[in-house]
Design a protein around this motif. Structure first.
Motif, PDB file in Angstrom:
ATOM      1  N   CYS A  23      -6.697   2.085  -2.745  1.00 52.43           N
ATOM      2  CA  CYS A  23      -6.252   0.739  -2.377  1.00 52.43           C
ATOM      3  C   CYS A  23      -5.807  -0.066  -3.588  1.00 52.43           C
ATOM      4  CB  CYS A  23      -7.370  -0.013  -1.658  1.00 52.43           C
ATOM      5  SG  CYS A  23      -7.792   0.669  -0.046  1.00 52.43           S
ATOM      6  N   TRP A  25      -2.604  -7.223  -0.713  1.00 49.93           N
ATOM      7  CA  TRP A  25      -3.361  -7.005   0.515  1.00 49.93           C
ATOM      8  C   TRP A  25      -3.389  -8.248   1.396  1.00 49.93           C
ATOM      9  CZ3 TRP A  25      -4.428  -2.603   2.661  1.00 49.93           C
ATOM     10  CH2 TRP A  25      -4.521  -1.450   1.878  1.00 49.93           C
ATOM     11  N   SER A  71      -2.495   5.874   1.123  1.00 51.89           N
ATOM     12  CA  SER A  71      -3.647   5.031   1.433  1.00 51.89           C
ATOM     13  C   SER A  71      -3.687   4.696   2.921  1.00 51.89           C
ATOM     14  CB  SER A  71      -3.616   3.748   0.591  1.00 51.89           C
ATOM     15  OG  SER A  71      -2.460   2.985   0.870  1.00 51.89           O
ATOM     16  N   PRO A  98       0.831  -1.214   0.000  1.00 51.47           N
ATOM     17  CA  PRO A  98       0.000   0.000   0.000  1.00 51.47           C
ATOM     18  C   PRO A  98       0.860   1.258   0.000  1.00 51.47           C
ATOM     19  CG  PRO A  98      -0.742  -1.549   1.680  1.00 51.47           C
ATOM     20  CD  PRO A  98       0.552  -2.070   1.167  1.00 51.47           C
TER      21      PRO A  98
END
Length: 459
Positions: A422, A428, A347, A343
């Motif tokens: 994102c 993630w 963000s 990220p």
């Protein structure tokens, strides 16, 4: 309950309920096509050679764009539609995140065990080894918080003088200079200070010629800065088509700042009307030229900076902890997963602001509790759904369209309704894994949610 097996087209990301349906789809849509690695597009076999020649000149620029990291406004349409669905191992682009993950498992054997081995990389002396809030406070003062007092004032004076010198050394007169980065927002940490400078000039009737003039001006600026009194303290970075990067050693050579400079024409002006901003949003949403989109979005940088800069002092301290965690908790990419994108700092800044707002914006709070809340939400990243409406109305058509088709995690840029910030990350699952491991570290041993963070018990 039985789960239906789905058949996924790795070429475009579409899902089908049977192998026969997938085969029919492939014959109708993709038969005779080959995947062109340089541009990640499907091309008819007989057109491959001509397509290669037409894209060869653009390949260098595309490679540079994959490595842009600093400016918040770089989180625009190109980044938001390419990075999150790009393979961590080979950079191939897919139609959906699911198809990309299936490809990583099947082609690169990216299992949960392999992910665990390649994601976490805690530095030996990081804040997670602290025991209790007092030790965390001492650690932050010693290792995270930037210089204060006279040293900060001297640093600000040198940075201000250099910015004036940049403006004077740029061959094209700048009608307006806007600044961004962690240093300007007040979220910089020791050893990581970014300063973004955007030189805006009045538009020329021939916009394409004007763009070339500005880009040529960056090369002239590079040479001019080397000849100034600051030249021996400026370390130039690698060349990029749209920006100039360098590190500046300041205040008795005690620390350095990472500068990034971009030049373009002033799309909005200093006081844009609501209609003018809406026209810009439409151009960003409908524009097919990724270079244009990234440059148009420069005009939104002041609003992005103001959104973070307006945070209370305690919240900025929490943001610094989160930024430090990002720097000291992940393994460096290897040759095998060199296309992994974590990220952006922007963000995580927005995510931290959202957490603080969920706690009803306390002026004073426990940094330990706030950090725990951020990590717990990162573990549940698929539930992140954050939208602000300070710059665009809920019924604004572009916002409605983007909101309807968004994927999780979802944090809509507070000043740009076309961008899910994102989507600049394609790892993630790794972030969630490292956040889960972090919560098991000594810093959080025996810690339970306290007011105003009780809402985290549901995570």
């Amino acid at each position: 309950m039985w789960a239906l097996k789905s058949y996924n087209c790795e070429r475009c990301g579409s899902d089908f309920i049977s192998g026969r349906a997938l085969k029919y789809h492939f014959q109708q849509k993709h038969l005779g096509e080959v995947h062109h690695e340089k541009c990640n597009q499907a091309v008819l076999r007989e057109m491959q050679q001509g397509h290669s020649e037409s894209t060869r000149d653009r390949s260098t620029m595309e490679t540079h764009k994959l490595h842009w990291e600093n400016l918040e406004e770089r989180n625009v349409k190109y980044m938001a539609t390419k990075i999150s669905k790009t393979c961590r191992m080979c950079s191939r682009h897919f139609g959906t995140v699911l198809s990309r993950e299936n490809h990583e498992i099947q082609e690169h054997h990216f299992t949960a065990r392999k992910r665990a081995q390649m994601s976490a990389g805690f530095s030996p002396h990081n804040m997670l080894e602290c025991k209790g809030p007092q030790e965390l406070r001492r650690f932050a003062d010693r290792n995270i918080c930037p210089a204060s007092g006279s040293q900060r004032a001297a640093c600000a004076a040198e940075v201000g003088a250099l910015i004036l010198l940049i403006q004077a050394s740029f061959p094209v007169p700048a009608s307006r200079v806007i600044q961004g980065g962690s240093y300007v927002k007040g979220t910089d940490i020791q050893g990581s200070s970014e300063i973004d400078i955007v030189l805006l000039s009045k538009a020329s009737p021939d916009v394409n010629h004007f763009k070339k003039q500005l880009r040529d001006g960056l090369e002239t600026l590079r040479e001019n800065l080397k000849r100034t009194a600051y030249g021996n303290r400026i370390l130039m970075g690698r060349r990029t088509p749209l920006s100039l990067r360098f590190s500046f050693l300041c205040t008795g050579s005690l620390h350095s700042h990472s500068f990034e400079i971009i030049a373009y024409y002033d799309v909005l002006g200093p006081t844009p009307s609501t209609d003018l901003k809406r026209r810009l949003y439409r151009r960003l949403y409908l524009g097919e030229d990724s270079d244009e989109a990234q440059l148009w979005a420069l005009a939104l940088l002041p609003h992005q900076v103001d959104f973070v800069k307006a945070s209370v002092l305690r919240l900025k301290e929490l943001i610094r902890l989160v930024r430090h965690w990002l720097r000291t908790s992940f393994a460096s990419p290897t040759e095998e997963n060199k296309f992994r994108r974590l990220p952006s700092s922007y963000s995580l800044e927005l995510l931290t602001i959202y957490i603080w707002e969920r706690a009803e914006k306390p002026l004073s709070f426990s940094l330990l509790q706030g950090m725990r809340a951020v990590l717990k939400l990162l573990v549940q990243y698929a539930d992140i759904n954050v939208v602000w409406h300070r710059h665009y109305h809920r019924k604004f058509p572009i916002f409605v369209k983007v909101n309807q088709k968004h994927t999780r995690p979802f944090i809509l840029d507070p000043v740009n309704p076309t961008v899910n910030v994102c989507d600049t990350c394609n790892a993630w699952d790794e972030v969630a894994h490292v956040a889960k491991l972090s919560l098991r570290k000594p810093l959080f041993s025996g810690v339970r949610a306290e007011p105003p963070w009780l809402f985290t018990d549901a995570w």
